[in-house]
Design a protein around this motif. Structure first.
Motif, PDB file in Angstrom:
ATOM      1  N   THR A  83     -22.979  19.807  -4.661  1.00 10.00           N
ATOM      2  CA  THR A  83     -23.518  20.304  -3.406  1.00 10.00           C
ATOM      3  C   THR A  83     -23.483  19.212  -2.353  1.00 10.00           C
ATOM      4  OG1 THR A  83     -25.001  21.781  -4.603  1.00 10.00           O
ATOM      5  CG2 THR A  83     -25.506  21.371  -2.290  1.00 10.00           C
ATOM      6  N   LYS A  84     -23.010  19.542  -1.149  1.00 10.69           N
ATOM      7  CA  LYS A  84     -22.937  18.560  -0.081  1.00 10.69           C
ATOM      8  C   LYS A  84     -24.336  18.145   0.336  1.00 10.69           C
ATOM      9  CE  LYS A  84     -20.633  17.654   4.320  1.00 10.69           C
ATOM     10  NZ  LYS A  84     -19.822  18.227   5.426  1.00 10.69           N
ATOM     11  N   ALA A 131     -22.130  11.621  -3.396  1.00 11.68           N
ATOM     12  CA  ALA A 131     -22.766  12.840  -2.897  1.00 11.68           C
ATOM     13  C   ALA A 131     -22.747  12.924  -1.378  1.00 11.68           C
ATOM     14  CB  ALA A 131     -24.209  12.913  -3.397  1.00 11.68           C
ATOM     15  N   GLY A 132     -22.367  11.836  -0.704  1.00  9.71           N
ATOM     16  CA  GLY A 132     -22.248  11.881   0.750  1.00  9.71           C
ATOM     17  C   GLY A 132     -23.156  10.944   1.511  1.00  9.71           C
ATOM     18  N   ARG A 192     -32.088  15.421  -3.132  1.00  4.52           N
ATOM     19  CA  ARG A 192     -31.319  16.473  -2.457  1.00  4.52           C
ATOM     20  C   ARG A 192     -31.846  17.878  -2.702  1.00  4.52           C
ATOM     21  NH1 ARG A 192     -25.552  17.105  -4.886  1.00  4.52           N
ATOM     22  NH2 ARG A 192     -26.880  18.068  -6.473  1.00  4.52           N
ATOM     23  N   ARG A 197     -24.710  12.129   7.534  1.00  2.00           N
ATOM     24  CA  ARG A 197     -24.794  11.567   6.196  1.00  2.00           C
ATOM     25  C   ARG A 197     -26.180  10.973   5.998  1.00  2.00           C
ATOM     26  NH1 ARG A 197     -20.024   7.605   4.733  1.00  2.00           N
ATOM     27  NH2 ARG A 197     -20.577   8.323   2.636  1.00  2.00           N
ATOM     28  N   THR A 210     -26.463  16.543   3.183  1.00  2.89           N
ATOM     29  CA  THR A 210     -26.499  16.154   4.590  1.00  2.89           C
ATOM     30  C   THR A 210     -27.909  16.338   5.129  1.00  2.89           C
ATOM     31  OG1 THR A 210     -25.998  18.368   5.467  1.00  2.89           O
ATOM     32  CG2 THR A 210     -24.118  16.939   4.928  1.00  2.89           C
TER      33      THR A 210
END
Length: 256
Positions: free
Chosen positions: A2-3, A34-35, A237, A11, A5
């Motif tokens: 999963t992105k 994961a970003g 997250r 980010r 943000t």
């Protein structure tokens, strides 16, 4: 995956103390993948931290001095993070210290060692939160910023490298709950509590001892560093309505 943000589509900025240790390095790699833009915090291993940053997935990473027992240095760290990123979304308190001393060897725990363990493992995470709080308050993560304290099953079982280490991790879990109450709703605070993790340091120890520790674990093995890092990522997250708790990643060790 999963992105990950912020609500603004940016980010997330994640600061990891003890970044060059066996757990810290894997946590940095997982958060970067994961970003996140990762700040690899180190005490004295600057070269290793900069080498790690160069290997991380994505861009925007850096290595900064984060000696958790030096309050003045942490103020400078906070200023540097503010200049570079203007916020901090995830703080992972992974820096820690210990030494193997038999629990019945009270004379083997000199005051200097006791003070070092407590200063690093308890005062250090508190000092990091205190220094970074204004930047954590600026986070636009869904659910708010998050502090993840790397604890240990020793906090529950009172079995570990030494008596004071066990006490320090119990104190850290209590600190997690107190800070979660104090900093809500803007900042969540959780502990991730591993059992024995099969880092390179642990792999270098006596094989018979490692096998015995694995046999005492219902799932029959030691934890992999990636499993601890994944728990950190999930806490930051995905568990947006979770705070003030201890997340065990111990293979069921307290069951035996």
């Amino acid at each position: 995956m999963t992105k990950f943000t912020t609500l603004n589509g940016e980010r997330p900025v994640a600061l990891v103390t003890g970044a060059t240790g066996g757990l810290g390095e894997q946590i940095c790699r997982t958060l970067a993948l994961a970003g996140c833009a990762v700040v690899a915090g180190y005490r004295s291993s600057a070269d290793a931290a900069h080498a790690l940053v160069a290997q991380l997935d994505g861009e925007g990473h850096c290595a900064l001095a984060a000696p958790v027992t030096d309050t003045a240095a942490l103020a400078r760290l906070a200023d540097d993070v503010a200049t570079r990123y203007n916020r901090c979304d995830v703080l992972v308190n992974c820096a820690g210290t210990t030494r193997f001393v038999a629990h019945d060897d009270l004379d083997g725990m000199p005051d200097a060692l006791i003070d070092d363990v407590l200063a690093t493992n308890v005062r250090g995470p508190f000092a990091m939160v205190r220094a970074l709080r204004p930047l954590l308050d600026r986070s636009t993560l869904a659910g708010g910023a998050v502090v993840v304290n790397i604890s240990s099953i020793a906090a529950q079982t009172a079995m570990g490298s030494n008596v004071i280490y066990c006490a320090s991790k119990a104190a850290l879990d209590n600190l997690t709950k107190s800070l979660a109450r104090a900093l809500a709703p803007r900042i969540r605070v959780v502990s991730v509590s591993p059992g024995l993790v099969d880092t390179e340091f642990v792999k270098s120890m006596d094989t018979a001892w490692r096998d015995e520790q694995a046999a005492r674990t219902p799932l029959g093995r030691l934890a992999d560093p990636q499993e601890i890092a994944q728990a950190v990522l999930v806490a930051a997250r995905d568990l947006r309505f979770t705070t003030g708790c201890v997340l065990p990643v111990d293979g069921g060790r307290p069951l035996r």
